[in-house]
Each structure stands twice: as structure tokens, then as C-alpha cells.
Motif scaffolding. Structure first.
Motif, short mmCIF file in Angstrom:
data_model
loop_
_atom_site.label_atom_id
_atom_site.label_comp_id
_atom_site.label_asym_id
_atom_site.label_seq_id
_atom_site.Cartn_x
_atom_site.Cartn_y
_atom_site.Cartn_z
N GLN A 48 0.84 -1.19 0.00
CA GLN A 48 0.00 0.00 0.00
C GLN A 48 0.88 1.24 0.00
OE1 GLN A 48 -3.50 0.02 0.01
NE2 GLN A 48 -3.35 2.24 -0.25
N ALA A 49 0.90 1.94 -1.13
CA ALA A 49 1.70 3.16 -1.23
C ALA A 49 0.85 4.37 -0.83
CB ALA A 49 2.21 3.34 -2.65
N ARG A 61 8.62 4.98 -10.75
CA ARG A 61 7.68 6.05 -11.07
C ARG A 61 7.34 5.98 -12.55
NH1 ARG A 61 11.64 11.31 -10.04
NH2 ARG A 61 13.05 10.99 -11.82
N GLN A 62 6.16 6.50 -12.86
CA GLN A 62 5.69 6.41 -14.23
C GLN A 62 4.87 7.64 -14.59
OE1 GLN A 62 3.28 2.94 -15.13
NE2 GLN A 62 4.03 2.93 -17.25
N VAL A 63 5.20 8.17 -15.75
CA VAL A 63 4.45 9.27 -16.34
C VAL A 63 3.59 8.66 -17.44
CG1 VAL A 63 4.63 11.41 -17.66
CG2 VAL A 63 6.25 10.94 -15.81
N PRO A 64 2.34 9.10 -17.60
CA PRO A 64 1.49 8.54 -18.66
C PRO A 64 2.17 8.54 -20.02
CG PRO A 64 0.20 9.95 -17.24
CD PRO A 64 1.63 10.10 -16.80
N GLY A 65 2.15 7.39 -20.68
CA GLY A 65 2.73 7.27 -22.00
C GLY A 65 4.19 6.89 -22.01
N TYR A 69 5.21 4.00 -7.59
CA TYR A 69 4.79 2.65 -7.22
C TYR A 69 5.87 1.99 -6.37
CZ TYR A 69 1.46 3.10 -11.08
OH TYR A 69 0.46 3.51 -11.91
N CYS A 70 5.44 1.22 -5.36
CA CYS A 70 6.39 0.39 -4.66
C CYS A 70 6.20 -1.06 -5.12
CB CYS A 70 6.28 0.52 -3.15
SG CYS A 70 4.69 0.07 -2.42
N ALA A 71 7.28 -1.80 -5.07
CA ALA A 71 7.28 -3.17 -5.55
C ALA A 71 8.22 -4.00 -4.68
CB ALA A 71 7.73 -3.23 -7.01
N ALA A 72 7.98 -5.30 -4.64
CA ALA A 72 8.80 -6.17 -3.82
C ALA A 72 9.14 -7.44 -4.57
CB ALA A 72 8.08 -6.52 -2.51
#
Length: 121
Positions: A4-5, A37-41, A91-94
Motif C-alpha cells: 500500500q503506497a 515512477r511512471q508518467v502517462p505514455g 509505485y512500490c514493488a517487492a
């Protein structure tokens, strides 16, 4: 497993934010946890990870600190001197696969839903 970010928001350039990634179903002390992190596109971009060691990408060096509280099972991303270029969904990821480089989304099997960071100039 759930990640949960939280902690994102709309801030001004130069401000700071601390993102949190609360984990359940696994112990963060036993895995590698990363922030992307992500920017649209655009593709999802590696920011930093923490596990047996810490790594971060060049664009955030000196401005971010990744840390964890094993007792609370939370990983933090402290971001300082934010600029509009930091605007993205974070986003966090594991992963248990710590033999991987840890800098690619495919290295991670568990993902949170993300939290939006918007930095205005």
C-alpha cells in the motif's frame, strides 16, 4: 501479499515529500523493496531499492533517501528538492529474487497501486 503506497500529493518545486509503502503478507526485512515512477505514455522508471544494500538512480542521487522500519513493515522514500520533472505516479514493488539487478520492473513480482506526486513550478 499487499503493498500500500501513500504519501503523495501536490507540492511546489523545492518542497519535500515522504512516501510510504506498507507491506502485508511478507516481511520487508526478507525481500528487496523498490520504488518506481511512471508518467502517462512512458515506461515505468526505477527510482531506488532497499534490501541487503541500497541503490538509486542518478537523477535522484543526493535528493532521496530510501529507508525501512522492519517493526512497522514499512519502506519510506524521502524526497527533497522536488522539481516538476519528479511529477509521476510512484509505485512500490517487492521481490524475493534478489539475484536480479533490481532496476527493472520485471524484476518484481509484487506491486502496490501507486501514489501520485505532482510538483508545480
Amino acid at each position: 501479499v499487499q503493498l500500500q503506497a501513500s504519501g503523495g500529493g501536490s507540492v511546489q518545486a523545492g518542497d519535500s515529500l515522504r512516501l510510504s509503502c506498507a507491506a502485508s503478507g511478507l516481511a520487508i526485512s526478507t525481500v528487496r523493496v523498490a520504488w518506481f515512477r511512471q508518467v502517462p505514455g512512458e515506461d515505468r522508471e526505477f527510482v531506488a531499492y532497499i534490501g541487503a544494500n541500497v541503490d538509486d538512480t542518478a537523477s535522484v542521487k543526493g535528493r532521496i533517501t530510501i529507508s525501512r522500519d522492519n517493526a512497522k513493515n514499512i519502506v519510506y522514500l524521502q524526497m527533497n528538492s522536488l522539481s516538476p520533472e519528479d511529477t509521476a505516479r510512484y509505485y512500490c514493488a517487492a521481490t524475493f529474487r534478489v539475484e536480479r539487478t533490481g532496476r527493472w520492473p520485471n524484476d518484481y513480482g509484487y506491486w502496490g497501486q501507486g501514489t501520485q506526486v505532482t510538483v508545480s513550478s
